[in-house]
Design a protein around this motif. Structure first.
Motif, PDB file in Angstrom:
ATOM      1  N   PHE A  81       0.857  -1.167   0.000  1.00  0.00           N
ATOM      2  CA  PHE A  81       0.000   0.000   0.000  1.00  0.00           C
ATOM      3  C   PHE A  81       0.902   1.228   0.000  1.00  0.00           C
ATOM      4  N   SER A  82       0.709   2.101  -0.960  1.00  0.00           N
ATOM      5  CA  SER A  82       1.527   3.301  -1.065  1.00  0.00           C
ATOM      6  C   SER A  82       0.885   4.428  -0.274  1.00  0.00           C
ATOM      7  N   VAL A  83       1.673   5.035   0.600  1.00  0.00           N
ATOM      8  CA  VAL A  83       1.234   6.186   1.387  1.00  0.00           C
ATOM      9  C   VAL A  83       1.969   7.408   0.871  1.00  0.00           C
ATOM     10  N   PRO A  99      14.822  -3.556  11.078  1.00  0.00           N
ATOM     11  CA  PRO A  99      15.027  -3.447   9.626  1.00  0.00           C
ATOM     12  C   PRO A  99      14.170  -2.375   8.961  1.00  0.00           C
ATOM     13  N   HIS A 100      13.118  -1.926   9.608  1.00  0.00           N
ATOM     14  CA  HIS A 100      12.213  -0.959   8.993  1.00  0.00           C
ATOM     15  C   HIS A 100      12.541   0.481   9.383  1.00  0.00           C
ATOM     16  N   VAL A 101      13.523   0.685  10.262  1.00  0.00           N
ATOM     17  CA  VAL A 101      13.845   2.041  10.711  1.00  0.00           C
ATOM     18  C   VAL A 101      14.334   2.925   9.564  1.00  0.00           C
ATOM     19  N   PRO A 102      15.276   2.473   8.702  1.00  0.00           N
ATOM     20  CA  PRO A 102      15.709   3.358   7.612  1.00  0.00           C
ATOM     21  C   PRO A 102      14.573   3.782   6.696  1.00  0.00           C
ATOM     22  N   THR A 103      13.671   2.852   6.369  1.00  0.00           N
ATOM     23  CA  THR A 103      12.526   3.209   5.517  1.00  0.00           C
ATOM     24  C   THR A 103      11.661   4.253   6.187  1.00  0.00           C
ATOM     25  N   PHE A 104      11.461   4.111   7.480  1.00  0.00           N
ATOM     26  CA  PHE A 104      10.656   5.091   8.203  1.00  0.00           C
ATOM     27  C   PHE A 104      11.342   6.454   8.242  1.00  0.00           C
ATOM     28  N   LEU A 105      12.640   6.469   8.530  1.00  0.00           N
ATOM     29  CA  LEU A 105      13.346   7.749   8.589  1.00  0.00           C
ATOM     30  C   LEU A 105      13.314   8.455   7.238  1.00  0.00           C
ATOM     31  N   ARG A 106      13.366   7.680   6.171  1.00  0.00           N
ATOM     32  CA  ARG A 106      13.285   8.297   4.842  1.00  0.00           C
ATOM     33  C   ARG A 106      11.919   8.938   4.635  1.00  0.00           C
ATOM     34  N   TYR A 107      10.866   8.348   5.229  1.00  0.00           N
ATOM     35  CA  TYR A 107       9.539   8.953   5.131  1.00  0.00           C
ATOM     36  C   TYR A 107       9.523  10.344   5.771  1.00  0.00           C
ATOM     37  N   LEU A 108      10.289  10.538   6.841  1.00  0.00           N
ATOM     38  CA  LEU A 108      10.331  11.847   7.475  1.00  0.00           C
ATOM     39  C   LEU A 108      10.821  12.922   6.511  1.00  0.00           C
ATOM     40  N   TYR A 109      11.611  12.532   5.535  1.00  0.00           N
ATOM     41  CA  TYR A 109      12.110  13.470   4.532  1.00  0.00           C
ATOM     42  C   TYR A 109      11.110  13.651   3.390  1.00  0.00           C
ATOM     43  N   THR A 110      10.568  12.541   2.899  1.00  0.00           N
ATOM     44  CA  THR A 110       9.800  12.571   1.646  1.00  0.00           C
ATOM     45  C   THR A 110       8.294  12.517   1.834  1.00  0.00           C
ATOM     46  N   ARG A 111       7.831  12.079   3.002  1.00  0.00           N
ATOM     47  CA  ARG A 111       6.415  11.823   3.288  1.00  0.00           C
ATOM     48  C   ARG A 111       5.824  10.773   2.343  1.00  0.00           C
ATOM     49  N   GLN A 112       6.636   9.882   1.833  1.00  0.00           N
ATOM     50  CA  GLN A 112       6.170   8.802   0.970  1.00  0.00           C
ATOM     51  C   GLN A 112       6.763   7.485   1.459  1.00  0.00           C
ATOM     52  N   ILE A 113       5.935   6.425   1.432  1.00  0.00           N
ATOM     53  CA  ILE A 113       6.423   5.135   1.901  1.00  0.00           C
ATOM     54  C   ILE A 113       5.519   4.044   1.357  1.00  0.00           C
ATOM     55  N   ASP A 114       6.080   2.872   1.098  1.00  0.00           N
ATOM     56  CA  ASP A 114       5.312   1.687   0.719  1.00  0.00           C
ATOM     57  C   ASP A 114       5.168   0.802   1.953  1.00  0.00           C
ATOM     58  N   VAL A 115       3.933   0.418   2.231  1.00  0.00           N
ATOM     59  CA  VAL A 115       3.631  -0.367   3.425  1.00  0.00           C
ATOM     60  C   VAL A 115       3.120  -1.738   2.995  1.00  0.00           C
ATOM     61  N   SER A 116       3.704  -2.778   3.524  1.00  0.00           N
ATOM     62  CA  SER A 116       3.205  -4.132   3.282  1.00  0.00           C
ATOM     63  C   SER A 116       2.529  -4.623   4.559  1.00  0.00           C
ATOM     64  N   ILE A 117       1.808  -5.716   4.446  1.00  0.00           N
ATOM     65  CA  ILE A 117       1.148  -6.265   5.626  1.00  0.00           C
ATOM     66  C   ILE A 117       2.170  -6.667   6.681  1.00  0.00           C
ATOM     67  N   THR A 118       3.328  -7.167   6.245  1.00  0.00           N
ATOM     68  CA  THR A 118       4.342  -7.616   7.200  1.00  0.00           C
ATOM     69  C   THR A 118       5.094  -6.455   7.834  1.00  0.00           C
ATOM     70  N   SER A 119       5.140  -5.293   7.199  1.00  0.00           N
ATOM     71  CA  SER A 119       5.842  -4.150   7.780  1.00  0.00           C
ATOM     72  C   SER A 119       4.914  -3.196   8.509  1.00  0.00           C
ATOM     73  N   ALA A 120       3.593  -3.399   8.380  1.00  0.00           N
ATOM     74  CA  ALA A 120       2.634  -2.428   8.896  1.00  0.00           C
ATOM     75  C   ALA A 120       2.772  -2.225  10.398  1.00  0.00           C
ATOM     76  N   GLN A 121       2.903  -3.318  11.161  1.00  0.00           N
ATOM     77  CA  GLN A 121       2.958  -3.180  12.604  1.00  0.00           C
ATOM     78  C   GLN A 121       4.164  -2.366  13.037  1.00  0.00           C
ATOM     79  N   CYS A 122       5.325  -2.629  12.428  1.00  0.00           N
ATOM     80  CA  CYS A 122       6.538  -1.904  12.817  1.00  0.00           C
ATOM     81  C   CYS A 122       6.457  -0.434  12.431  1.00  0.00           C
ATOM     82  N   LEU A 123       5.956  -0.143  11.239  1.00  0.00           N
ATOM     83  CA  LEU A 123       5.856   1.250  10.810  1.00  0.00           C
ATOM     84  C   LEU A 123       4.849   2.007  11.674  1.00  0.00           C
ATOM     85  N   HIS A 124       3.797   1.325  12.083  1.00  0.00           N
ATOM     86  CA  HIS A 124       2.826   1.958  12.980  1.00  0.00           C
ATOM     87  C   HIS A 124       3.479   2.259  14.330  1.00  0.00           C
TER      88      HIS A 124
END
Length: 605
Positions: free
Chosen positions: A187-189, A258-283
């Motif tokens: 899911f693209s945010v 493993p999901h911390v770098p992807t999340f930190l990049r979202y702080l810069y771009t406000r864009q991120i791809d979320v999968s069912i397996t990564s959803a809990q960690c990103l939340h």
């Protein structure tokens, strides 16, 4: 700016994140390369972020973390085993880690441990040292958790170190991570609002970074260092970053590293791809950093997990997680699903474990699907009795006030005063008031009592009652051969005009149809652009009731070989158009074989 890594960080863990594509760790000894480009990077940041700095200034008054307690080591838990989400339970007390005896160890205790560690909940618990025998003290014995505690040390137990157990009785747990979900959907945010993609490149390069984020795993007490740009973090007022700030330490469970770098990049771009397996960690990360927009967007992805668990453990744990993180979207999505499957929840072992605040949020809802209101009252009485002294008299009364006594069938209403539980004696006045109002509602014409009723109350508005006198089921074996069982998709039924005793003797003929092809619709002079379509209508003259009664009918969709409802649809102009996977929140688990339950819902107006 150069940051030295902490000496207790494991080298293998650092290697996991040291990638040419994510240049965040300050391991490069050639410091002058970054110094030479620091000024130009800052100019780029100022150019790209000038519009967002205004948002930072205007939002300074609100901070999620101002009142958050600082993490302490005392009472922390960890899992010792081959996987981060399962193993022997250990708890930290008086300066050292110790184990938990399996006496009294059950799913409620496992739920507390898993939620304390950031997981959705517990799948099962283990006993008898199945996860290996520990060493050192056995800190906890004879555990007795309600399941709603925020930490294991809040549960009842004998006392620290008071035990008659050996390490052969060490307790363990298997926590729920969502990784058993097989879907690979993403899911693209996108909350970028026109932010430049160059910000993502700036994050990737790490040039000019001047702020350190330490990511610490509680159980291992290790830190990973990420070098980012302070000005980026200042956009998020919840972090309370100032010009003088140099670092930030956050506690993140190991499974989410493993999901911390992807999340930190979202702080810069406000864009991120979320999968069912990564959803809990990103939340979890969005909650820790106070990024509410992302937290709510990821919370919607959780809805894909909701129909996966027929035991309701996932749903109950997910709701409590939504309460702890303040995610209202997640709470509503879970409550809606539990409302649609309320009767199955009532009959499950999880019913007795749900918390007071969850019960208090569930009972006022009009989308509860139950056989009738009497069944809901009986279930609530059983829940209160099983909770015992954990629920105060005031809390009991507040929950009983959610029961719509007016809509309890009059024969059951009469029997209630003789068959009700001990709660009848405790709250006799409340019950007697409900009985009196219920009898008045059932035997008087609505024109007589209309002016005396509270128009803002839901007391006389039906939920979705599935008793046989109000609903009928049509099974569709397959959409592939729509003409094979066409006759079974056309049925007629008589239902009462209204559930009150005043109208019970007057009945209305209702006709139900399920159309699987556009040609079928055309044959019955029904316009439909997509199929399947359900139709519920009556041929009787209801004009004499039109000023008093209206019908807000519902269609409940379940899989033909299952019981749980995955969607509830209202009727518009007698038709209910069945949504597709792309047009509804929850994915359709059985796209070619439904059970259609038609529910007639008469309301006084």
């Amino acid at each position: 700016m150069h940051f030295e890594e902490e000496s207790d960080v494991k080298h293998t863990t650092l290697n996991l994140y040291h990638s040419p594509h994510v240049g965040l760790h300050e391991k490069d000894p050639i410091q002058h390369r970054r110094n030479n480009r620091a000024n130009s990077s800052k100019r780029i940041i100022m150019y790209l972020l000038w519009p967002l700095l205004f948002l930072h200034v205007s939002a300074q008054h609100w901070s999620l973390f101002d009142d958050r307690p600082k993490p302490t080591q005392e009472g922390r838990v960890r899992l010792v085993g081959d996987h981060p989400s399962s193993g022997r339970v250990e708890i930290y007390h008086d300066g050292q880690w110790g184990t938990v005896c399996d006496d009294g160890w059950d799913l409620a205790e496992g739920q507390v441990v898993c939620r304390q560690m950031g997981f959705l909940g517990a799948i099962s618990v283990t006993a008898g040292g199945q996860n290996g025998e520990g060493s050192g003290p056995i800190w906890l014995d004879d555990m007795n958790c309600k399941g709603s505690e925020s930490s294991l040390s809040e549960c009842s137990f004998n006392g620290w170190g008071v035990t008659d157990c050996s390490h052969k009785e060490d307790a363990g747990v298997i926590c729920q991570t969502g990784t058993n979900i097989t879907s690979n959907r993403q899911f693209s945010v996108d909350n970028s609002l026109g932010l430049s993609a160059d910000l993502g490149l700036l994050f990737d390069s790490g040039d000019g970074c001047d702020f350190r984020i330490n990511v610490r795993d509680l159980s291992e007490e290790a830190e990973l260092g990420f070098c980012v740009h302070r000005l980026i973090l200042m956009i998020y007022p919840e972090l309370n970053i100032t010009d003088e700030s140099r670092n930030l330490t956050v506690d993140v469970s190991q499974m989410c590293h493993p999901h911390v770098p992807t999340f930190l990049r979202y702080l810069y771009t406000r864009q991120i791809d979320v999968s069912i397996t990564s959803a809990q960690c990103l939340h979890q990360l969005a909650f820790i950093f106070g990024v509410k927009n992302l937290m709510e967007d990821v919370g919607r992805v959780f809805t894909s997990l909701i129909p996966e668990d027929n035991t309701f453990r996932t749903q109950v744990s997910m709701y409590e997680y939504g309460v702890r993180t303040g995610d209202l979207v997640l709470q509503e999505n879970v409550l809606q699903y539990l409302s649609w499957n309320c009767e199955f929840l009532i009959n499950s072992p999880l019913w007795s474990t749900i918390s007071f605040h969850m019960m208090d949020a569930l009972l006022p809802r009009s989308d509860l699907i139950v056989k009738d209101e009497a069944l809901l009252l009986e279930a609530l009485e059983r829940w209160i009795q099983e909770k015992g002294d954990d629920i105060s008299a005031e809390q009991q009364a507040s929950l009983l006030n959610h029961i719509r006594f007016l809509l309890i069938p009059v024969d059951k209403l009469y029997e209630m005063q003789f068959s009700s539980s001990v709660l009848y004696q405790r709250h006799e006045r409340l019950y007697l008031n409900g009985l009196l109002r219920g009898f008045q509602f059932n035997v008087l014409p609505f024109s007589k009592i209309r002016n005396k009723m509270d128009n803002t109350s839901d007391d006389y508005l039906p939920r979705i009652y599935t008793a046989t006198e109000w609903s009928v089921v049509i099974n569709v074996t397959s959409f592939i051969h729509p003409y094979l069982e066409q006759g079974s998709r056309i049925q007629n039924f008589y239902f009462p005009v209204h559930p009150s005793a005043f109208y019970r003797g007057q009945r209305v003929l209702w006709k139900v149809r399920v159309f699987l092809t556009v040609q079928e619709c055309s044959n019955y002079q029904v316009k439909c652009h997509t199929v399947p379509v359900a139709r519920l209508f009556n041929d009787d003259n209801l004009n004499s009731y039109a000023s008093t009664i209206r019908y807000n009918n519902r269609l409940i969709l379940t899989c033909k070989n299952q019981n749980n409802a995955f969607h509830v649809q209202d009727f518009k102009n007698t038709l209910a158009v069945i949504p597709t996977n792309s047009s509804m929140g929850l994915s359709i688990p059985c796209p070619d074989a439904y059970s259609f339950r038609f529910v007639v819902r008469p309301e006084y107006i």
